[in-house]
Design an enzyme around this catalytic site. Structure first.
Site, mmCIF file in Angstrom:
data_model
loop_
_atom_site.group_PDB
_atom_site.id
_atom_site.type_symbol
_atom_site.label_atom_id
_atom_site.label_comp_id
_atom_site.label_asym_id
_atom_site.label_seq_id
_atom_site.Cartn_x
_atom_site.Cartn_y
_atom_site.Cartn_z
ATOM 1 N N HIS A 14 5.275 7.085 4.221
ATOM 2 C CA HIS A 14 4.570 6.097 3.388
ATOM 3 C C HIS A 14 4.485 6.633 1.964
ATOM 4 O O HIS A 14 3.561 7.364 1.614
ATOM 5 C CB HIS A 14 3.177 5.828 3.970
ATOM 6 C CG HIS A 14 2.422 4.741 3.263
ATOM 7 N ND1 HIS A 14 1.409 4.040 3.861
ATOM 8 C CD2 HIS A 14 2.524 4.231 2.007
ATOM 9 C CE1 HIS A 14 0.912 3.149 3.012
ATOM 10 N NE2 HIS A 14 1.571 3.258 1.875
ATOM 11 N N GLU A 197 -5.765 -1.775 5.009
ATOM 12 C CA GLU A 197 -6.163 -0.797 3.973
ATOM 13 C C GLU A 197 -7.469 -1.344 3.392
ATOM 14 O O GLU A 197 -8.546 -0.810 3.636
ATOM 15 C CB GLU A 197 -5.074 -0.689 2.905
ATOM 16 C CG GLU A 197 -5.435 0.222 1.723
ATOM 17 C CD GLU A 197 -4.374 0.223 0.603
ATOM 18 O OE1 GLU A 197 -3.541 -0.695 0.541
ATOM 19 O OE2 GLU A 197 -4.423 1.160 -0.233
HETATM 20 N N1 HPA Z 1 -1.214 -0.515 -1.255
HETATM 21 C C1 HPA Z 1 -0.571 -1.662 -1.480
HETATM 22 N N2 HPA Z 1 0.463 -1.749 -2.296
HETATM 23 C C2 HPA Z 1 0.896 -0.650 -2.920
HETATM 24 C C3 HPA Z 1 0.269 0.559 -2.727
HETATM 25 C C4 HPA Z 1 -0.834 0.634 -1.854
HETATM 26 O O1 HPA Z 1 -1.457 1.680 -1.625
HETATM 27 N N3 HPA Z 1 0.937 1.446 -3.494
HETATM 28 C C5 HPA Z 1 1.930 0.789 -4.107
HETATM 29 N N4 HPA Z 1 1.906 -0.495 -3.772
HETATM 30 ZN ZN ZN Z 2 1.263 2.119 0.201
#
Ligand code: HPA
Ligand code: ZN
Length: 315
Positions: A14, A197
């Site tokens: 990731h 997230e």
């Molecule tokens: N989350 C979502 N989109 C993203 C992220 C992330 O942490 N980093 C780069 N694009």
């Molecule tokens: Zn990411």
């Protein structure tokens, strides 16, 4: 970082290449490409890396990517990342790139891809780091745009192992991209997606059931839904967790509150990753070190996390 931690062979699953753009390289590319920057120097830019949420970070991340114009820029970006991997015994990488961030600025798809691909090939030959590249769709843009991006990518089908879904999560659920993911899978591409997230567990269910993903990117909010936890444990669906990112974007208030080790001990296939290391304060090694320092991660736990990353490879 303790030497035993550094020495562990690891995979990074990731990582957004655009998020590995260190301020020093950003300034060097701006000068090379004669682009004016709103920050007076590297220190002023670093001072701007204070985020309250994902969107505040993304606004700066897309602004930073504006210095990437030519094939050599994408090569330099990718190569700098691979050198960091080499230092930390990251032996395999499956990075994301966001074609739309560049094509929407008029940079041809193949310019972006060729620079990245050449660096990845050199990394394999010269540094012994294997790879599989993942094309990520921006979820704040319509599915129609993702379809166009997939179409642009198809002449280079062999350059990719899969597709991903990133950018602003809340308000942009995975179900909006069901058709383009089906199309990508029909081309033999693996599917992964950012989910859980900032977004709710429901988005993780959708990513699994509608996008048919092989790995969940982040996924830390799965812990709020016991039935979902049972499923990801039973099916051993990997989570690509990014501890320093989660602290920087206020998903958890402090590293001592992070749930990665709790998930590990419950049998979830969690892995440690850096997400956007230039913005969040470190690469895979620093993420492991933070777990050691703030959560008391043991050597045995570190070994299991590193092994999970090798087991969860798609390439
Ligand atoms: N989350 C979502 N989109 C993203 C992220 C992330 O942490 N980093 C780069 N694009
Ligand atoms: Zn990411």
């Amino acid at each position: 970082m303790p030497e035993w931690l550094n020495a562990l062979p690891k995979a990074e699953l990731h990582l957004h290449l655009e998020g590995s753009l260190e301020p020093e390289l950003l300034f060097a590319l701006a000068e090379r490409n004669r682009i004016a920057l709103p920050w007076s120097d590297v220190e002023a830019l670093r001072a701007a890396y204070a985020f309250n949420n994902l969107q505040e970070f993304l606004d700066l991340y897309y602004q930073g990517a504006n210095v990437l114009r030519y094939e050599q820029d994408f090569y330099d970006l990718t190569w700098a990342y691979l050198l960091r991997c080499k230092e930390q015994n990251v032996i395999h990488v499956e990075p994301f790139f966001d074609p739309q961030t560049h094509t929407d600025r008029g940079i041809p798809f193949e310019v972006v891809l060729r620079g990245i691909q050449q660096a990845l090939r050199d990394g394999e030959k010269q540094l012994g780091i294997s790879h599989g590249l993942i094309l990520s769709f921006l979820r704040h843009l319509p599915e129609e745009e993702a379809f166009k991006t997939l179409e642009q990518a198809m002449p280079f089908r062999d350059a990719f192992i899969g597709v991903g879904l990133d950018s602003s999560e809340k308000g942009f659920p995975p179900r909006l991209f069901e058709r383009v993911f089906a199309k990508a899978r029909s081309e033999g591409l693996h599917a992964v997606a950012h989910a859980g997230e900032e977004g709710p567990p429901e988005y993780i269910w959708e990513a699994l059931d509608l996008l048919k993903i092989k790995r969940i990117d982040h996924g830390v909010r799965a812990i709020e839904d016991e039935r979902l936890m049972q499923r990801i444990i039973d099916e051993q669906i990997p989570l690509t967790v990014c501890p320093l990112s989660n602290i920087k974007l206020c998903v958890f208030e402090h590293m001592s509150q992070h749930n990665i080790l709790e998930m590990l001990e419950r049998g979830v296939k969690v892995t440690v990753n850096s997400d956007d290391p230039a913005y969040f304060g470190g690469y895979v090694g620093e993420n492991f070190a933070a777990l050691h320092e703030h959560l008391g991660m043991t050597e045995d736990q570190a070994r299991r996390l590193a092994q999970n990353s090798l087991d969860a490879r798609l390439a």
